[in-house]
Scaffold this active site. Sequence first.
Site: not given
Length: 725
Positions: A410, A444, A477, A479, A492, A611
């Site tokens: 990663d 955010e 993937g 935003g 995004g 991950d």
Amino acid sequence: MCARSITTVLSKSEGIYKADVNLVLECVDVIYNPNFITIDDMADKINSIGFTYLGLKEFNKINPSIEKARQDSLNSKRNRVIVGFLFSIPLMILMLGNIMLPIPMSYFMLIVTIIPFIYVTCPIFKSNLNALKVHNLNMDVMYALGIGVAYISSILGTFQIVLTPDFLFYETSLMLGSFLMLGKWLEEKAKGNTTNAIDKLMNLQVKTATLEKIIDGKPTTQTESIENIIQGNIIIVKPGEHIPLDGIVINGKSHVNESFVTGESNAILKKENDKVIGGSINEDGMLKFKVTHTGNETVLSQIIQLVQDAQSSKPPIQRQADKIVTIFIPTLLTIASISFIIWNFIFKSTLLFSLTIFISVLVVACPCSLGLATPTAVTVGIGRAAEFGILIKNGEVLEISKDIDTVLLDKTGTITQGQLTVTDFINYSKISDNELLKIVSSIEQYSQHPISTAIINYTNKKNITQDITTDFKIHDGKGISGIINNKEIYIGNEKILEITLPDNIKKEYNRLQKEMKTTLIIMYDNKIQGILAVTDDIKPNSKKAINQFKEMNLDVTMITGDNKLTAQNIAKNINIDTVISEVMPQDKSKKVKQLQEEGHIVAFIGDGINDAPALAQSDVGIAIGGGTDIAMDAGDIILVNGDLIDSIGAIQLSNKVMIRIYQNLFWAFAYNIILIPIAAGILIPWNILFKPEYSALAMALSSVTVVTLSLMLKTYTPQIYKKNI
């Protein structure tokens, strides 16, 4: 074979579903139903077969009663060895010297040896009887048979019952018992040294702490037992003292040595709001901190627990050795019996000679060395890894690591620091910068992504407040989005847009990406209102680690959710040729699976949260830790220091442990394969007879050799760290 006795007696008990014995740690892990069987019941069963139940193993603590019992056991074996040789050596000299005595030599030998023989060999015969109770043939059964036959033959020869006075094995029997006890003493002493790494970690645990209290409005301090400290208490640590628990510094500044966790020998400066780890050493200043974790929740406790669990695990190669051990004793007894028959009935040798051969074969063999070959190396190796800040979660990983041919990494937090900062903000809207940033911050604040954290930190420094946001959404993937004042806001990458970037904005967007910055677009009212760019510095050792992977002939691929241009620029900077960008988190595990289906053995290196699916899917999951924040459930290997170099160290150390296991197994097999035929008399045509006492010495040396080879791992340093010196 000792392990099998305990496993057999426990496994046959109602309510016990699984019993795994670890010879090295001298403990048994039991899965049981307390409605059917109690701890006391299990203790009675263990005691009934000749072992001593010492109590429940307390993880993360040294049990004084268990340590005392182990030391008493060592002292007992040592004393038996001393007594045995003290009598057997002079008696052997007496026999060889043909010295005349006032009474027959046979009677003298019986009188002198009877008490020492009982004292020295009592544990062997006791273990033999207990093993037979549960229908288990262990090596103590063979040893008892060997020395028992020798001593009983001597008594029969002394009183001329069936046998003649030529059958005198008194001093041989006593010496056999002495050598056998010597082997057990050396083996137990060496096994104790294999767990030194755990002992060192446990000794870092502090028993008391200086607690600050407010009494009548005034602060006061008192020494308090660590068990009475709770989360939120304020602790004061003076220079030179160990930090007792995990916490956050609220006052003071000092350098703290955390080498036991990170493997980093340099002290780290700790100041207000920094995290501290229990067990670390406060070097040069006074620190006041608020306790965040106590008991088994501290980082040190988790590390001890993880290392102990790993040391108790069995790699596949050990299971194969265990299968061989189960058939070893019947095979040995068969060989000894056949040897006796061949020499006595076919070669017409004397009964005395044939009996000597029989005893030698029984005594020389040692399946214990086979049983110890793997667990001792695993125990020492995992302990050594912990000293470098590498936590290996099970023994199976050691075996798989040697076959890795592909490494997937990663980007964020693995190759890069994982600490994003806002570097660029471009406002295309008709409102002020702070007003646009307020909109961005309001969206955010609901995201836990590292990019969101960086943006919130950026706006907080500008004292920007937030509005109420509704209908917050995460677009994997792409935003995030939300509604503020009936206006839908999107933040995004390009994928989140349904419009084409204007040329002037496209130019800025591409420029920022070429600078290896992650670039975000702010959009509402179907217009692009601004651009934010964040950057994440590459870790100092990332390029060196990648180059080392390539030297090891491993295929290296970077896989990231970041945009293609940024990902390619970072990859180029650290010498990675293959890049997979703009992937969803779930697609990482799919890529791992695809490579596995193609026949690759895959190691995935990433953080322990985002991950997790890829770490779980990979053959070896290597999780990047953060020193004070260890994701214990993630991955097969945890790099506490978060340094990619440690992944190289983990693989190199795993390879070394496996090499040492193969060496141990080789010597264990070599001892038995070479010495059993010699004991059986294969060298007799050359006038070489392997006497029973030589067999006992060889048996003792076989186990000691294996354990000693494993102990040599305590000084092993992976090659990658030598390059850093």
